[in-house]
Each structure stands twice: as C-alpha cells, then as structure tokens.
Write an enzyme that holds these catalytic residues in place. Structure first.
Site, PDB file in Angstrom:
ATOM      1  N   ASP A   1       0.874  -1.155   0.000  1.00  0.00           N
ATOM      2  CA  ASP A   1       0.000   0.000   0.000  1.00  0.00           C
ATOM      3  C   ASP A   1       0.928   1.227   0.000  1.00  0.00           C
ATOM      4  O   ASP A   1       2.117   1.106   0.312  1.00  0.00           O
ATOM      5  CB  ASP A   1      -0.855  -0.068   1.277  1.00  0.00           C
ATOM      6  CG  ASP A   1      -1.715   1.159   1.456  1.00  0.00           C
ATOM      7  OD1 ASP A   1      -2.463   1.497   0.525  1.00  0.00           O
ATOM      8  OD2 ASP A   1      -1.643   1.785   2.531  1.00  0.00           O
ATOM      9  N   LEU A   2       0.411   2.388  -0.352  1.00  0.00           N
ATOM     10  CA  LEU A   2       1.275   3.577  -0.449  1.00  0.00           C
ATOM     11  C   LEU A   2       1.179   4.453   0.811  1.00  0.00           C
ATOM     12  O   LEU A   2       2.088   4.488   1.637  1.00  0.00           O
ATOM     13  CB  LEU A   2       0.893   4.371  -1.700  1.00  0.00           C
ATOM     14  CG  LEU A   2       1.685   5.638  -1.995  1.00  0.00           C
ATOM     15  CD1 LEU A   2       3.166   5.340  -2.209  1.00  0.00           C
ATOM     16  CD2 LEU A   2       1.132   6.340  -3.250  1.00  0.00           C
ATOM     17  N   ASP A   3       0.032   5.114   0.948  1.00  0.00           N
ATOM     18  CA  ASP A   3      -0.139   6.047   2.070  1.00  0.00           C
ATOM     19  C   ASP A   3      -0.157   5.289   3.397  1.00  0.00           C
ATOM     20  O   ASP A   3      -0.973   4.398   3.592  1.00  0.00           O
ATOM     21  CB  ASP A   3      -1.451   6.819   1.873  1.00  0.00           C
ATOM     22  CG  ASP A   3      -1.763   7.731   3.050  1.00  0.00           C
ATOM     23  OD1 ASP A   3      -0.814   8.169   3.731  1.00  0.00           O
ATOM     24  OD2 ASP A   3      -2.951   7.984   3.297  1.00  0.00           O
TER      25      ASP A   3
ATOM     26  N   THR B   1       1.397  10.379   3.369  1.00  0.00           N
ATOM     27  CA  THR B   1       0.725  11.427   2.598  1.00  0.00           C
ATOM     28  C   THR B   1      -0.563  11.857   3.287  1.00  0.00           C
ATOM     29  O   THR B   1      -1.166  12.858   2.892  1.00  0.00           O
ATOM     30  CB  THR B   1       0.414  10.954   1.154  1.00  0.00           C
ATOM     31  OG1 THR B   1       0.069   9.576   1.178  1.00  0.00           O
ATOM     32  CG2 THR B   1       1.593  11.170   0.231  1.00  0.00           C
TER      33      THR B   1
ATOM     34  N   LYS C   1      -8.473   7.479   5.764  1.00  0.00           N
ATOM     35  CA  LYS C   1      -7.279   6.703   5.391  1.00  0.00           C
ATOM     36  C   LYS C   1      -7.654   5.455   4.594  1.00  0.00           C
ATOM     37  O   LYS C   1      -8.497   4.669   5.036  1.00  0.00           O
ATOM     38  CB  LYS C   1      -6.475   6.326   6.628  1.00  0.00           C
ATOM     39  CG  LYS C   1      -5.788   7.538   7.230  1.00  0.00           C
ATOM     40  CD  LYS C   1      -4.790   7.165   8.300  1.00  0.00           C
ATOM     41  CE  LYS C   1      -4.105   8.439   8.802  1.00  0.00           C
ATOM     42  NZ  LYS C   1      -3.288   8.178   9.996  1.00  0.00           N
ATOM     43  N   GLY C   2      -7.037   5.298   3.434  1.00  0.00           N
ATOM     44  CA  GLY C   2      -7.281   4.124   2.597  1.00  0.00           C
ATOM     45  C   GLY C   2      -8.574   4.195   1.790  1.00  0.00           C
ATOM     46  O   GLY C   2      -8.865   3.317   0.994  1.00  0.00           O
TER      47      GLY C   2
ATOM     48  N   ARG D   1     -11.005   8.847  -3.175  1.00  0.00           N
ATOM     49  CA  ARG D   1     -11.192  10.308  -3.143  1.00  0.00           C
ATOM     50  C   ARG D   1     -12.670  10.684  -3.017  1.00  0.00           C
ATOM     51  O   ARG D   1     -13.047  11.513  -2.190  1.00  0.00           O
ATOM     52  CB  ARG D   1     -10.598  10.923  -4.424  1.00  0.00           C
ATOM     53  CG  ARG D   1     -10.497  12.427  -4.371  1.00  0.00           C
ATOM     54  CD  ARG D   1      -9.947  12.977  -5.686  1.00  0.00           C
ATOM     55  NE  ARG D   1      -8.677  12.357  -6.043  1.00  0.00           N
ATOM     56  CZ  ARG D   1      -8.100  12.474  -7.243  1.00  0.00           C
ATOM     57  NH1 ARG D   1      -8.684  13.184  -8.193  1.00  0.00           N
ATOM     58  NH2 ARG D   1      -6.958  11.876  -7.501  1.00  0.00           N
TER      59      ARG D   1
ATOM     60  N   SER E   1      -2.460   0.622  -4.463  1.00  0.00           N
ATOM     61  CA  SER E   1      -2.938   1.814  -3.746  1.00  0.00           C
ATOM     62  C   SER E   1      -4.253   2.323  -4.309  1.00  0.00           C
ATOM     63  O   SER E   1      -4.529   2.162  -5.492  1.00  0.00           O
ATOM     64  CB  SER E   1      -1.875   2.916  -3.886  1.00  0.00           C
ATOM     65  OG  SER E   1      -2.390   4.165  -3.499  1.00  0.00           O
ATOM     66  N   ALA E   2      -5.038   2.974  -3.462  1.00  0.00           N
ATOM     67  CA  ALA E   2      -6.287   3.588  -3.906  1.00  0.00           C
ATOM     68  C   ALA E   2      -6.031   4.939  -4.577  1.00  0.00           C
ATOM     69  O   ALA E   2      -6.919   5.513  -5.207  1.00  0.00           O
ATOM     70  CB  ALA E   2      -7.216   3.786  -2.706  1.00  0.00           C
ATOM     71  N   SER E   3      -4.811   5.454  -4.448  1.00  0.00           N
ATOM     72  CA  SER E   3      -4.546   6.821  -4.922  1.00  0.00           C
ATOM     73  C   SER E   3      -4.381   6.910  -6.435  1.00  0.00           C
ATOM     74  O   SER E   3      -3.673   6.109  -7.045  1.00  0.00           O
ATOM     75  CB  SER E   3      -3.282   7.371  -4.259  1.00  0.00           C
ATOM     76  OG  SER E   3      -2.973   8.624  -4.813  1.00  0.00           O
TER      77      SER E   3
ATOM     78  N   ASN F   1      -2.886   9.387  -7.614  1.00  0.00           N
ATOM     79  CA  ASN F   1      -1.632  10.131  -7.735  1.00  0.00           C
ATOM     80  C   ASN F   1      -0.410   9.248  -7.451  1.00  0.00           C
ATOM     81  O   ASN F   1       0.693   9.767  -7.255  1.00  0.00           O
ATOM     82  CB  ASN F   1      -1.637  11.303  -6.743  1.00  0.00           C
ATOM     83  CG  ASN F   1      -2.720  12.326  -7.058  1.00  0.00           C
ATOM     84  OD1 ASN F   1      -2.694  12.949  -8.117  1.00  0.00           O
ATOM     85  ND2 ASN F   1      -3.689  12.490  -6.168  1.00  0.00           N
TER      86      ASN F   1
ATOM     87  N   LYS G   1     -10.938  -1.077  -1.870  1.00  0.00           N
ATOM     88  CA  LYS G   1     -10.743  -1.933  -0.705  1.00  0.00           C
ATOM     89  C   LYS G   1     -11.926  -1.704   0.246  1.00  0.00           C
ATOM     90  O   LYS G   1     -12.355  -0.564   0.353  1.00  0.00           O
ATOM     91  CB  LYS G   1      -9.437  -1.563   0.018  1.00  0.00           C
ATOM     92  CG  LYS G   1      -8.178  -1.668  -0.856  1.00  0.00           C
ATOM     93  CD  LYS G   1      -6.986  -0.994  -0.158  1.00  0.00           C
ATOM     94  CE  LYS G   1      -5.811  -0.847  -1.118  1.00  0.00           C
ATOM     95  NZ  LYS G   1      -4.677  -0.117  -0.544  1.00  0.00           N
TER      96      LYS G   1
ATOM     97  N   GLU H   1      -0.015  -3.442   4.554  1.00  0.00           N
ATOM     98  CA  GLU H   1      -1.152  -2.509   4.604  1.00  0.00           C
ATOM     99  C   GLU H   1      -1.307  -1.835   5.974  1.00  0.00           C
ATOM    100  O   GLU H   1      -1.114  -2.476   6.999  1.00  0.00           O
ATOM    101  CB  GLU H   1      -2.441  -3.313   4.365  1.00  0.00           C
ATOM    102  CG  GLU H   1      -3.149  -3.019   3.109  1.00  0.00           C
ATOM    103  CD  GLU H   1      -3.737  -1.622   2.940  1.00  0.00           C
ATOM    104  OE1 GLU H   1      -4.022  -1.291   1.770  1.00  0.00           O
ATOM    105  OE2 GLU H   1      -3.923  -0.842   3.917  1.00  0.00           O
ATOM    106  N   ASP H   2      -1.701  -0.568   5.959  1.00  0.00           N
ATOM    107  CA  ASP H   2      -1.913   0.135   7.236  1.00  0.00           C
ATOM    108  C   ASP H   2      -3.396   0.363   7.556  1.00  0.00           C
ATOM    109  O   ASP H   2      -3.716   0.818   8.648  1.00  0.00           O
ATOM    110  CB  ASP H   2      -1.215   1.506   7.221  1.00  0.00           C
ATOM    111  CG  ASP H   2      -1.942   2.504   6.331  1.00  0.00           C
ATOM    112  OD1 ASP H   2      -2.273   2.141   5.180  1.00  0.00           O
ATOM    113  OD2 ASP H   2      -2.205   3.627   6.788  1.00  0.00           O
TER     114      ASP H   2
HETATM  115  P1  B16 Z   1      -6.110  10.247  -4.328  1.00  0.00           P
HETATM  116  P2  B16 Z   1      -3.545   4.293  -0.124  1.00  0.00           P
HETATM  117  C1  B16 Z   1      -5.239   6.366  -0.251  1.00  0.00           C
HETATM  118  O1  B16 Z   1      -3.946   5.840  -0.411  1.00  0.00           O
HETATM  119  C2  B16 Z   1      -5.268   7.329   0.938  1.00  0.00           C
HETATM  120  O2  B16 Z   1      -5.002   6.627   2.154  1.00  0.00           O
HETATM  121  C3  B16 Z   1      -6.631   7.978   1.042  1.00  0.00           C
HETATM  122  O3  B16 Z   1      -6.651   8.887   2.120  1.00  0.00           O
HETATM  123  C4  B16 Z   1      -6.939   8.694  -0.289  1.00  0.00           C
HETATM  124  O4  B16 Z   1      -8.217   9.277  -0.250  1.00  0.00           O
HETATM  125  C5  B16 Z   1      -6.842   7.682  -1.439  1.00  0.00           C
HETATM  126  O5  B16 Z   1      -5.556   7.090  -1.445  1.00  0.00           O
HETATM  127  C6  B16 Z   1      -7.110   8.312  -2.793  1.00  0.00           C
HETATM  128  O6  B16 Z   1      -6.086   9.232  -3.075  1.00  0.00           O
HETATM  129  O7  B16 Z   1      -7.036  11.368  -3.983  1.00  0.00           O
HETATM  130  O8  B16 Z   1      -4.669  10.662  -4.456  1.00  0.00           O
HETATM  131  O9  B16 Z   1      -6.585   9.481  -5.530  1.00  0.00           O
HETATM  132  O10 B16 Z   1      -3.479   4.154   1.379  1.00  0.00           O
HETATM  133  O11 B16 Z   1      -4.573   3.379  -0.764  1.00  0.00           O
HETATM  134  O12 B16 Z   1      -2.189   4.203  -0.759  1.00  0.00           O
HETATM  135 MG    MG Z   2      -2.797   3.175   3.352  1.00  0.00          MG
END
Ligand code: B16
Ligand code: MG
Length: 211
Positions: free
Chosen positions: A11-13, A19, A47-48, A51, A116-118, A120, A147, A171-172
């Site tokens: 996982d990233l964040d 982040t 968290k996780g 968006r 990751s869900a991000s 970015n 997730k 994973e956190d």
């Molecule tokens: P973005 P992960 C997640 O990262 C963040 O924990 C979560 O707070 C955020 O809303 C999500 O990514 C989406 O991020 O707005 O950059 O697309 O923990 O899945 O790495």
């Molecule tokens: Mg995370």
C-alpha cells in the site's frame, strides 16, 4: 508466510510515505471554504478510502448537501490543493526502512508491486525516487472496486505473474487488510494490532521487517 513469498504488494499512504498529512491539509482547506471545521480525528476516517468516498464522508461531517456535479468540482479542487503539496515531496519523506526493505526483497528475487487507492500514486513514487524498485504499479486509475474488495491486489498479483498464495500484502488500513484476506494473500499490518484484525503479523513500521 515469508518463506513462500514470491511477490510483495505494498500500500502507499501509511506504509511507504505519510501522505495522510497532505490529504488532511487539502481537505481541511476545502472544509474551511465550505464553512466548517475538519479535524485530524475526522481525517482518520479517510485513510485508505477513495477520493470520492472521502468527499462524501467530509460532506456528511459538515452536513452539506451537494449534487453529483458539485461533488466532482469539490473533489477536483481538493486534488489540486493536494497535488500542490505532494509536488514538494522529497525522498527524505520515505518512511523509515522502506528503501532498504524493498532493495533487500529485490536482491532475494521477490517481485514488488504497489496496490494503492490513490490516483496520484505514479507521481508520488517518482517524487520519492523509488518508481524503479517496482515491477508493477496498480492504483486508483485501474481499479473499479475499492478496498475491502480484493480487486487492487488481485490485479497486482496478476501483473507480477504470480498466484495469490505466493503474495504478501503490506497494509496500514483495516479495509486493506480485509482486501488482502479476501484475495487469499498473506498480510502484514503496519500500525496497531488492535486496529488491524485478521493480519498474520503486525509491525509498527517497515523498518521492523529488516532482518
Ligand atoms: P487520491 P492508499 C489512499 O492511499 C489514501 O489513504 C486515502 O486517504 C486517499 O483518499 C486515497 O488514497 C485516494 O487518493 O485522492 O490521491 O486518488 O493508502 O490506498 O495508498
Ligand atoms: Mg494506506
């Protein structure tokens, strides 16, 4: 679990970089503009979470009604603020032990993916100067079901050319631990054991995993 590990999915964040603090500053600034206070405690709920789902939680906290179109605009505006923060990310913000652990896994022939869900994620990995350590990157742009659905980890495992039972997820977030279990993978929780039920092992940070 580690003996059979042929693939490691991170996982990233919260695992590779914190982040969450930048997400918090961006969401807080949007909330201020909308006329309510958004606390650090509220931020824990995001968290996780994707968006759009994060925005829905934020609007619920502020008791604000918004159309789908308005929600799209707000999410885009939050992301602009967030991207401004993460444009200044530097590799010194990598969480302790991350580069050493990834390098160590690679030297032992373990394949590495991001799950990751991000949306970015690619940008963040390149800012941290670690994109080259990953064999595959799966992020919020490639996933339909967030997730605790196992989709993100199953795609990552397929991209690595491995079977789920050969992969271990790091994973956190509780939803991420559940996603890994649903995917049929081993899972190392990063954080507090009482908040990450079901994990095979819980450590406080990646640095604890270095032999
Ligand atoms: P973005 P992960 C997640 O990262 C963040 O924990 C979560 O707070 C955020 O809303 C999500 O990514 C989406 O991020 O707005 O950059 O697309 O923990 O899945 O790495
Ligand atoms: Mg995370």
């Amino acid at each position: 679990m580690f003996e059979q590990m042929k693939g490691a999915i991170f996982d990233l964040d919260g695992v590779i970089v914190d982040t969450a603090k930048y997400h918090y500053l961006a969401w807080r600034s949007l909330a201020e503009e909308l006329g309510f206070e958004f606390t650090e405690e509220d931020n824990e709920r995001l968290k996780g979470v994707s968006r759009m789902e994060s925005l829905n939680i934020l609007l619920e906290i502020g008791r604000i009604d918004a159309s789908d179109e308005e929600r799209e605009r707000m999410a885009a505006s939050k992301n602009e603020r967030y991207v401004e923060f993460i444009s200044r990310l530097h590799e010194s913000e990598l969480l302790p032990g991350v580069r050493a652990y990834l390098t160590d896994l690679r030297s032992r022939g373990v394949k590495i993916a991001l799950g990751s869900a991000s949306k970015n994620a690619e940008f963040i990995l390149s800012k941290l100067n670690i994109r080259g350590l990953f064999d595959a990157v799966v992020d919020g742009n490639q996933v339909v079901n967030a997730k605790p659905d196992p989709e993100v980890f199953l795609i990552a495992c397929r991209k690595l050319g491995l079977e789920p039972a050969e992969c271990v997820v790091f994973e956190d977030a509780a939803a991420g631990v559940q996603a890994a279990i649903a995917a049929g993978m081993g899972v190392v929780g990063i954080g507090r054991a009482d908040l990450l039920p079901g994990a095979d092992k819980v450590v406080s940070g990646v640095d604890e995993l270095i032999a």
